[in-house]
Design a protein around this motif. Structure first.
Motif, PDB file in Angstrom:
ATOM      1  N   THR A  20       0.851  -1.176  -0.029  1.00 34.88           N
ATOM      2  CA  THR A  20       0.111   0.043  -0.031  1.00 34.88           C
ATOM      3  C   THR A  20       0.603   1.260  -0.121  1.00 34.88           C
ATOM      4  O   THR A  20       1.706   1.400   0.921  1.00 34.88           O
ATOM      5  CB  THR A  20      -0.936   0.089   1.242  1.00 34.88           C
ATOM      6  OG1 THR A  20      -1.654  -1.280   1.170  1.00 34.88           O
ATOM      7  CG2 THR A  20      -1.844   1.242   1.306  1.00 34.88           C
ATOM      8  N   LEU A  21       0.626   2.225  -0.971  1.00 35.32           N
ATOM      9  CA  LEU A  21       1.240   3.531  -1.036  1.00 35.32           C
ATOM     10  C   LEU A  21       0.837   4.225   0.007  1.00 35.32           C
ATOM     11  O   LEU A  21      -0.195   4.373   0.387  1.00 35.32           O
ATOM     12  CB  LEU A  21       1.047   4.130  -2.576  1.00 35.32           C
ATOM     13  CG  LEU A  21       1.386   3.221  -3.638  1.00 35.32           C
ATOM     14  CD1 LEU A  21       1.037   4.210  -4.958  1.00 35.32           C
ATOM     15  CD2 LEU A  21       2.906   2.825  -3.691  1.00 35.32           C
ATOM     16  N   ASN A  22       1.878   4.853   0.914  1.00 34.49           N
ATOM     17  CA  ASN A  22       1.494   5.488   2.107  1.00 34.49           C
ATOM     18  C   ASN A  22       1.871   6.754   2.213  1.00 34.49           C
ATOM     19  O   ASN A  22       2.870   7.234   3.081  1.00 34.49           O
ATOM     20  CB  ASN A  22       2.049   4.632   3.423  1.00 34.49           C
ATOM     21  CG  ASN A  22       1.481   5.201   4.592  1.00 34.49           C
ATOM     22  OD1 ASN A  22       0.369   5.576   4.806  1.00 34.49           O
ATOM     23  ND2 ASN A  22       2.194   5.006   5.621  1.00 34.49           N
ATOM     24  N   VAL A  55      -1.143  -7.561  -4.475  1.00 35.75           N
ATOM     25  CA  VAL A  55      -2.179  -6.403  -4.729  1.00 35.75           C
ATOM     26  C   VAL A  55      -1.273  -5.043  -4.420  1.00 35.75           C
ATOM     27  O   VAL A  55      -0.631  -4.880  -3.361  1.00 35.75           O
ATOM     28  CB  VAL A  55      -3.411  -6.549  -3.834  1.00 35.75           C
ATOM     29  CG1 VAL A  55      -4.438  -5.458  -4.043  1.00 35.75           C
ATOM     30  CG2 VAL A  55      -4.092  -7.870  -4.296  1.00 35.75           C
ATOM     31  N   LEU A  56      -1.512  -4.181  -5.593  1.00 39.97           N
ATOM     32  CA  LEU A  56      -0.914  -2.841  -5.191  1.00 39.97           C
ATOM     33  C   LEU A  56      -1.987  -1.809  -4.962  1.00 39.97           C
ATOM     34  O   LEU A  56      -2.959  -1.639  -5.751  1.00 39.97           O
ATOM     35  CB  LEU A  56      -0.216  -2.292  -6.422  1.00 39.97           C
ATOM     36  CG  LEU A  56       0.735  -1.235  -6.249  1.00 39.97           C
ATOM     37  CD1 LEU A  56       1.646  -1.231  -5.276  1.00 39.97           C
ATOM     38  CD2 LEU A  56       1.323  -0.531  -7.619  1.00 39.97           C
ATOM     39  N   ALA A  57      -2.133  -1.229  -3.727  1.00 44.05           N
ATOM     40  CA  ALA A  57      -3.084  -0.361  -3.181  1.00 44.05           C
ATOM     41  C   ALA A  57      -2.430   1.041  -2.808  1.00 44.05           C
ATOM     42  O   ALA A  57      -1.340   1.242  -2.880  1.00 44.05           O
ATOM     43  CB  ALA A  57      -4.040  -0.985  -1.956  1.00 44.05           C
ATOM     44  N   ALA A  58      -3.495   1.872  -2.264  1.00 44.79           N
ATOM     45  CA  ALA A  58      -3.074   3.223  -1.526  1.00 44.79           C
ATOM     46  C   ALA A  58      -3.947   3.761  -0.701  1.00 44.79           C
ATOM     47  O   ALA A  58      -5.060   3.446  -0.713  1.00 44.79           O
ATOM     48  CB  ALA A  58      -2.864   4.187  -2.869  1.00 44.79           C
ATOM     49  N   ARG A  59      -3.172   4.577   0.114  1.00 44.65           N
ATOM     50  CA  ARG A  59      -4.123   5.091   1.339  1.00 44.65           C
ATOM     51  C   ARG A  59      -4.440   6.750   0.909  1.00 44.65           C
ATOM     52  O   ARG A  59      -3.707   7.126  -0.137  1.00 44.65           O
ATOM     53  CB  ARG A  59      -3.329   5.237   2.651  1.00 44.65           C
ATOM     54  CG  ARG A  59      -3.108   3.879   3.283  1.00 44.65           C
ATOM     55  CD  ARG A  59      -2.374   3.982   4.642  1.00 44.65           C
ATOM     56  NE  ARG A  59      -3.361   4.742   5.437  1.00 44.65           N
ATOM     57  CZ  ARG A  59      -2.812   5.979   6.253  1.00 44.65           C
ATOM     58  NH1 ARG A  59      -1.374   6.326   6.075  1.00 44.65           N
ATOM     59  NH2 ARG A  59      -3.733   6.785   6.934  1.00 44.65           N
ATOM     60  N   GLY A  60      -5.368   7.043   1.570  1.00 44.87           N
ATOM     61  CA  GLY A  60      -5.831   8.587   1.154  1.00 44.87           C
ATOM     62  C   GLY A  60      -6.771   8.718  -0.066  1.00 44.87           C
ATOM     63  O   GLY A  60      -7.530   7.663  -0.367  1.00 44.87           O
ATOM     64  N   ARG A 106      -5.316  -1.819  -7.141  1.00 40.24           N
ATOM     65  CA  ARG A 106      -6.594  -1.744  -6.580  1.00 40.24           C
ATOM     66  C   ARG A 106      -6.665  -0.148  -6.522  1.00 40.24           C
ATOM     67  O   ARG A 106      -5.854   0.730  -5.839  1.00 40.24           O
ATOM     68  CB  ARG A 106      -6.606  -2.261  -5.319  1.00 40.24           C
ATOM     69  CG  ARG A 106      -7.880  -1.809  -4.357  1.00 40.24           C
ATOM     70  CD  ARG A 106      -7.525  -1.707  -2.962  1.00 40.24           C
ATOM     71  NE  ARG A 106      -8.764  -1.587  -2.198  1.00 40.24           N
ATOM     72  CZ  ARG A 106      -9.140  -0.130  -1.820  1.00 40.24           C
ATOM     73  NH1 ARG A 106      -8.496   1.014  -2.308  1.00 40.24           N
ATOM     74  NH2 ARG A 106     -10.133   0.091  -0.966  1.00 40.24           N
ATOM     75  N   VAL A 107      -7.329   0.081  -7.682  1.00 42.37           N
ATOM     76  CA  VAL A 107      -7.368   1.758  -8.031  1.00 42.37           C
ATOM     77  C   VAL A 107      -8.686   2.387  -7.389  1.00 42.37           C
ATOM     78  O   VAL A 107      -9.659   2.089  -7.835  1.00 42.37           O
ATOM     79  CB  VAL A 107      -7.235   2.107  -9.194  1.00 42.37           C
ATOM     80  CG1 VAL A 107      -7.181   3.274  -9.740  1.00 42.37           C
ATOM     81  CG2 VAL A 107      -6.139   0.950 -10.040  1.00 42.37           C
TER      82      VAL A 107
END
Length: 262
Positions: A20-22, A55-60, A106-107
């Protein structure tokens, strides 16, 4: 087990890893430090033989806003710096393709410029209905040359070129129609849709999935006759694997397969 760093959150559940990009306050912009942290996380996956999917996800509020323009402007006039930065980003994108297991984006929110490049570099992508995509460097006088590489390998050239020269956003539905993402779902169903796709992958032979990902990307660069020669060789070798024998026997005996991963 969950392992956290400042910039990338890493959570392992069984044989699936979520990265997860943070940098939520910076819309997960790809600073040098973020690129380095994500590269290290991807590199660590290569030695994990038990891993089945990433899985590549992101916060915010955003998936990824692309490169960190403020950091880049701090090196005004330094061509060597820019060459190194864009090469670093290119190596990261290629490492997603070279990873032997499927990588699923996961966009949510926006994915712009190098953030759109990140989505295009993943093997699969699931987007929330509210997600939007753009290669918007042209809006600040910068053609998105490196994002154009995976974009034009996902999206028909005329549609990709329109995105590149206008910088305009496209909707999640347009992204799906153009081949940039696989599925679009209501925002509150995004996690379930990602997990459904992951579940469909991990139910299959791990050997076949790893073999197949490597084969698909390699044959893309070959002439048609050479691609068929290569595919025939790979498939013949795959037929000798224990998983293929087990899978065919299970199909004929009408029972679930018991994968050995070899």
């Amino acid at each position: 087990m969950t392992v956290s760093s400042d910039l990338i959150l890493s959570e392992r559940q069984g044989d699936v890893l979520t990265l997860t990009l943070n940098r939520p306050d910076q819309y997960n912009a790809l600073s040098e430090e973020m690129l380095t942290a994500l590269q290290a996380a991807i590199d660590a996956c290569r030695a994990d033989d038990a891993l089945r999917a990433v899985v590549l996800a992101a916060r915010g509020r955003a998936f990824c806003a692309g490169h960190d323009l403020k950091q880049m402007r701090g090196h005004a006039g330094d061509e060597a710096y820019y060459r190194a930065l864009f090469s670093q980003c290119g190596r990261l994108m290629q490492s997603l393709v070279q990873l032997p297991v499927p990588v699923i984006a996961r966009v949510h929110g926006t994915a712009t410029a190098a953030g759109c490049q990140l989505v295009a570099s993943c093997d699969l992508a699931v987007a929330a209905h509210s997600a939007r995509f753009a290669v918007s460097g042209i809006n600040v006088g910068l053609f998105c040359s490196t994002p154009a590489v995976p974009l034009t390998r996902n999206v028909p050239i005329k549609q990709a070129f329109e995105m590149l020269v206008t910088g305009q956003f496209i909707s999640a539905e347009q992204a799906a129609a153009r081949g940039l993402v696989n599925h679009v779902v209501p925002d509150d169903e995004l996690d379930g849709a990602v997990q459904g796709l992951v579940g469909a992958i991990v139910a299959k032979s791990p050997l076949a999935i790893r073999t197949g990902k490597t084969m698909v990307y390699r044959q893309l660069g070959l002439p048609l006759d050479k691609a068929y020669d290569f595919a025939a060789q790979v498939m013949a070798t795959n037929m000798l694997a224990a998983d293929a024998e087990e899978g065919i026997d299970a199909f004929m005996q009408k029972r679930p397969a018991r994968w050995q991963g070899k």
